[in-house]
Enzyme design. Structure first.
Site, PDB file in Angstrom:
ATOM      1  N   GLU A 116       0.924  -1.301   0.058  1.00 55.33           N
ATOM      2  CA  GLU A 116       0.179   0.134  -0.170  1.00 55.33           C
ATOM      3  C   GLU A 116       0.931   1.298  -0.133  1.00 55.33           C
ATOM      4  O   GLU A 116       0.496   2.115  -0.711  1.00 55.33           O
ATOM      5  CB  GLU A 116      -1.131  -0.043   1.340  1.00 55.33           C
ATOM      6  CG  GLU A 116      -1.894  -1.262   1.193  1.00 55.33           C
ATOM      7  CD  GLU A 116      -2.788  -1.280   2.380  1.00 55.33           C
ATOM      8  OE1 GLU A 116      -2.282  -1.519   3.449  1.00 55.33           O
ATOM      9  OE2 GLU A 116      -3.941  -1.193   2.021  1.00 55.33           O
ATOM     10  N   GLU A 136      -3.781  -9.646   3.802  1.00 53.49           N
ATOM     11  CA  GLU A 136      -4.375  -9.156   5.229  1.00 53.49           C
ATOM     12  C   GLU A 136      -5.606 -10.109   5.300  1.00 53.49           C
ATOM     13  O   GLU A 136      -5.937 -10.482   6.377  1.00 53.49           O
ATOM     14  CB  GLU A 136      -5.186  -7.699   4.846  1.00 53.49           C
ATOM     15  CG  GLU A 136      -4.049  -6.651   5.155  1.00 53.49           C
ATOM     16  CD  GLU A 136      -3.345  -6.337   3.770  1.00 53.49           C
ATOM     17  OE1 GLU A 136      -3.382  -7.025   2.672  1.00 53.49           O
ATOM     18  OE2 GLU A 136      -2.936  -5.031   3.555  1.00 53.49           O
TER      19      GLU A 136
HETATM   20  N1  CO8 Z   1       4.443  -7.474  11.451  1.00 51.58           N
HETATM   21  C1  CO8 Z   1       5.347  -7.455  12.567  1.00 51.58           C
HETATM   22  N2  CO8 Z   1       6.300  -8.078  12.569  1.00 51.58           N
HETATM   23  C2  CO8 Z   1       6.712  -8.964  11.441  1.00 51.58           C
HETATM   24  C3  CO8 Z   1       5.782  -8.647  10.348  1.00 51.58           C
HETATM   25  C4  CO8 Z   1       4.662  -7.658  10.221  1.00 51.58           C
HETATM   26  N3  CO8 Z   1       3.955  -7.579   9.122  1.00 51.58           N
HETATM   27  N4  CO8 Z   1       6.317  -9.282   9.276  1.00 51.58           N
HETATM   28  C5  CO8 Z   1       7.564  -9.925   9.938  1.00 51.58           C
HETATM   29  N5  CO8 Z   1       7.614  -9.662  10.897  1.00 51.58           N
HETATM   30  C6  CO8 Z   1       8.647 -10.078  11.835  1.00 51.58           C
HETATM   31  C7  CO8 Z   1       8.542 -11.589  12.209  1.00 51.58           C
HETATM   32  O1  CO8 Z   1       7.609 -11.779  13.297  1.00 51.58           O
HETATM   33  C8  CO8 Z   1       9.990 -11.908  12.745  1.00 51.58           C
HETATM   34  O2  CO8 Z   1      10.234 -11.126  14.009  1.00 51.58           O
HETATM   35  P1  CO8 Z   1      10.842 -12.448  15.088  1.00 51.58           P
HETATM   36  O3  CO8 Z   1      12.277 -12.408  14.511  1.00 51.58           O
HETATM   37  O4  CO8 Z   1      10.979 -11.252  16.293  1.00 51.58           O
HETATM   38  O5  CO8 Z   1      10.202 -13.794  15.111  1.00 51.58           O
HETATM   39  C9  CO8 Z   1      10.812 -11.047  11.842  1.00 51.58           C
HETATM   40  O6  CO8 Z   1       9.767  -9.973  11.265  1.00 51.58           O
HETATM   41  C10 CO8 Z   1      11.284 -11.681  10.619  1.00 51.58           C
HETATM   42  O7  CO8 Z   1      10.215 -12.618   9.913  1.00 51.58           O
HETATM   43  P2  CO8 Z   1      10.102 -14.053   9.644  1.00 51.58           P
HETATM   44  O8  CO8 Z   1      11.039 -14.922  10.533  1.00 51.58           O
HETATM   45  O9  CO8 Z   1       8.750 -14.656   9.633  1.00 51.58           O
HETATM   46  O10 CO8 Z   1      10.781 -14.200   8.377  1.00 51.58           O
HETATM   47  P3  CO8 Z   1      10.449 -15.270   7.026  1.00 51.58           P
HETATM   48  O11 CO8 Z   1      11.573 -14.755   6.057  1.00 51.58           O
HETATM   49  O12 CO8 Z   1      10.288 -16.553   7.677  1.00 51.58           O
HETATM   50  O13 CO8 Z   1       9.132 -14.790   6.417  1.00 51.58           O
HETATM   51  C11 CO8 Z   1       7.323 -13.209   5.661  1.00 51.58           C
HETATM   52  C12 CO8 Z   1       8.714 -13.411   6.028  1.00 51.58           C
HETATM   53  C13 CO8 Z   1       6.742 -14.136   4.850  1.00 51.58           C
HETATM   54  C14 CO8 Z   1       7.075 -12.001   5.358  1.00 51.58           C
HETATM   55  C15 CO8 Z   1       6.579 -13.297   7.118  1.00 51.58           C
HETATM   56  O14 CO8 Z   1       7.251 -12.607   8.031  1.00 51.58           O
HETATM   57  C16 CO8 Z   1       5.296 -12.765   6.976  1.00 51.58           C
HETATM   58  O15 CO8 Z   1       4.473 -13.441   6.640  1.00 51.58           O
HETATM   59  N6  CO8 Z   1       4.939 -11.739   7.583  1.00 51.58           N
HETATM   60  C17 CO8 Z   1       3.542 -11.250   7.613  1.00 51.58           C
HETATM   61  C18 CO8 Z   1       3.163 -10.604   6.412  1.00 51.58           C
HETATM   62  C19 CO8 Z   1       1.821  -9.806   6.636  1.00 51.58           C
HETATM   63  O16 CO8 Z   1       0.970 -10.586   6.523  1.00 51.58           O
HETATM   64  N7  CO8 Z   1       1.778  -8.567   6.390  1.00 51.58           N
HETATM   65  C20 CO8 Z   1       0.482  -7.913   6.282  1.00 51.58           C
HETATM   66  C21 CO8 Z   1       0.119  -7.369   7.782  1.00 51.58           C
HETATM   67  S1  CO8 Z   1      -1.373  -6.689   7.851  1.00 51.58           S
HETATM   68  C22 CO8 Z   1      -1.301  -5.083   7.006  1.00 51.58           C
HETATM   69  O17 CO8 Z   1      -0.187  -4.863   6.501  1.00 51.58           O
HETATM   70  C23 CO8 Z   1      -2.604  -4.181   6.898  1.00 51.58           C
HETATM   71  C24 CO8 Z   1      -2.137  -3.112   7.360  1.00 51.58           C
HETATM   72  C25 CO8 Z   1      -3.375  -1.886   7.272  1.00 51.58           C
HETATM   73  C26 CO8 Z   1      -3.005  -0.706   7.706  1.00 51.58           C
HETATM   74  C27 CO8 Z   1      -1.500  -0.410   8.230  1.00 51.58           C
HETATM   75  C28 CO8 Z   1      -0.602  -0.078   7.135  1.00 51.58           C
HETATM   76  C29 CO8 Z   1       0.825   0.454   7.589  1.00 51.58           C
END
Ligand code: CO8
Length: 262
Positions: A116, A136
């Site tokens: 976004e 999402e």
């Molecule tokens: N929020 C918080 N922490 C996150 C996020 C996130 N979106 N994405 C990754 N992290 C953190 C993980 O929790 C992890 O932290 P820790 O080491 O403390 O456990 C660290 O980043 C590294 O991530 P991963 O170990 O999961 O790394 P991978 O390479 O295994 O996976 C992925 C990468 C596929 C990106 C995975 O982290 C993932 O699925 N992340 C979430 C993606 C997601 O669902 N995004 C959408 C979120 S909702 C949203 O954006 C709506 C927003 C609406 C308004 C706000 C806009 C700003």
């Protein structure tokens, strides 16, 4: 101005303002602090006449931004969630309407709020390993930072519904194919490519660029008649600038124009 940012880095040099999203351990997940600092940085960039192009990129080499910060959002009440997205709404509009061209140098995962954010830029350059998506739906929510509105406007409703409903990711080539990004470049080169494009933009008239952006950003939201009238106003307004006189005179004199950006 010399603001101490914690979650972003702002640098301005050679006409280019570069903002680096800087929460690499959380894959540059976007929380209220980061968006607040990003908003402040946009103010700084707008106030600095040296900044002719804005580029944004992600730190850490893995992600542009992996979305809104899920840890931050999980406990929010409905009211707090509304407050959060309404402030993001304002920042995104500020970004979209910045009076200079903006480029997202996408160097990794660009998910949810990250995508976004990228959609608020004028141009998007993606490294070949980047992935895009609006996941999402998999969290029981919907995009809340403009995704349900900007994505259909950029790629059409058909593709947008597929991305938002299924919550699956697409690779950079597919993002290019559907018109989500302008260009796909090798890993590690998005920032460099953005810099090259910025250089070309800096050589143009800043005032003509500003008006071209406004004509398109405003016009796309109007009915065609009003939009064409707005374009005519934008077009004719430029004839009161020194740059229009210089641009056309330079053509007639077979030389490069020397714009004064006024
Ligand atoms: N929020 C918080 N922490 C996150 C996020 C996130 N979106 N994405 C990754 N992290 C953190 C993980 O929790 C992890 O932290 P820790 O080491 O403390 O456990 C660290 O980043 C590294 O991530 P991963 O170990 O999961 O790394 P991978 O390479 O295994 O996976 C992925 C990468 C596929 C990106 C995975 O982290 C993932 O699925 N992340 C979430 C993606 C997601 O669902 N995004 C959408 C979120 S909702 C949203 O954006 C709506 C927003 C609406 C308004 C706000 C806009 C700003």
């Amino acid at each position: 101005m010399n603001i101490n940012y914690e979650t972003i880095i702002l640098e301005i040099s050679d006409g280019v303002a570069t903002i680096t999203l800087n929460r690499p351990r959380a894959l540059n997940a976007l929380n209220a602090q980061l968006f607040g600092e990003f908003d402040q940085a946009l103010g700084e960039v707008t106030a600095n006449p040296e900044a002719r192009v804005l580029i944004v990129t992600g730190s850490g080499g893995k992600a542009f931004a992996a979305g809104g910060d899920i840890v931050f959002m999980q406990p929010l009440t409905s009211l707090q969630a509304r407050e959060f997205v309404m402030s993001i709404r304002d920042t995104m509009l500020k970004l979209e309407n910045l009076p200079i061209p903006t480029i997202a140098a996408i160097n990794g995962m660009t998910l949810g709020g990250g995508n976004e954010l990228a959609m608020g830029f004028d141009l998007r350059i993606a490294e070949e390993q980047a992935v895009f998506g609006q996941p999402e739906i998999n969290l029981g929510i919907i995009p809340g930072a403009g995704g349900t509105q900007r994505l259909p406007r950029l790629v059409g409703m058909t593709r947008a519904k597929e991305l938002v409903f299924l919550g699956e990711t697409i690779n950079a080539q597919e993002a290019y194919r559907i018109g989500l990004v302008n260009l796909v470049v090798p890993t590690g080169t998005a920032l460099e490519k953005a810099g090259e494009i910025a250089k070309k933009l800096i050589a143009k008239s800043a005032v003509a660029l500003k008006i071209a952006k406004s004509s398109m950003n405003v016009g796309i939201q109007l009915d065609i008649g009003s939009a064409l009238t707005y374009e005519a106003e934008c077009f004719s307004g430029l004839f009161a600038t020194e740059d229009q006189k210089e641009g056309m005179l330079a053509f007639m004199e077979k030389r490069k124009p020397a714009y004064k950006n006024r």
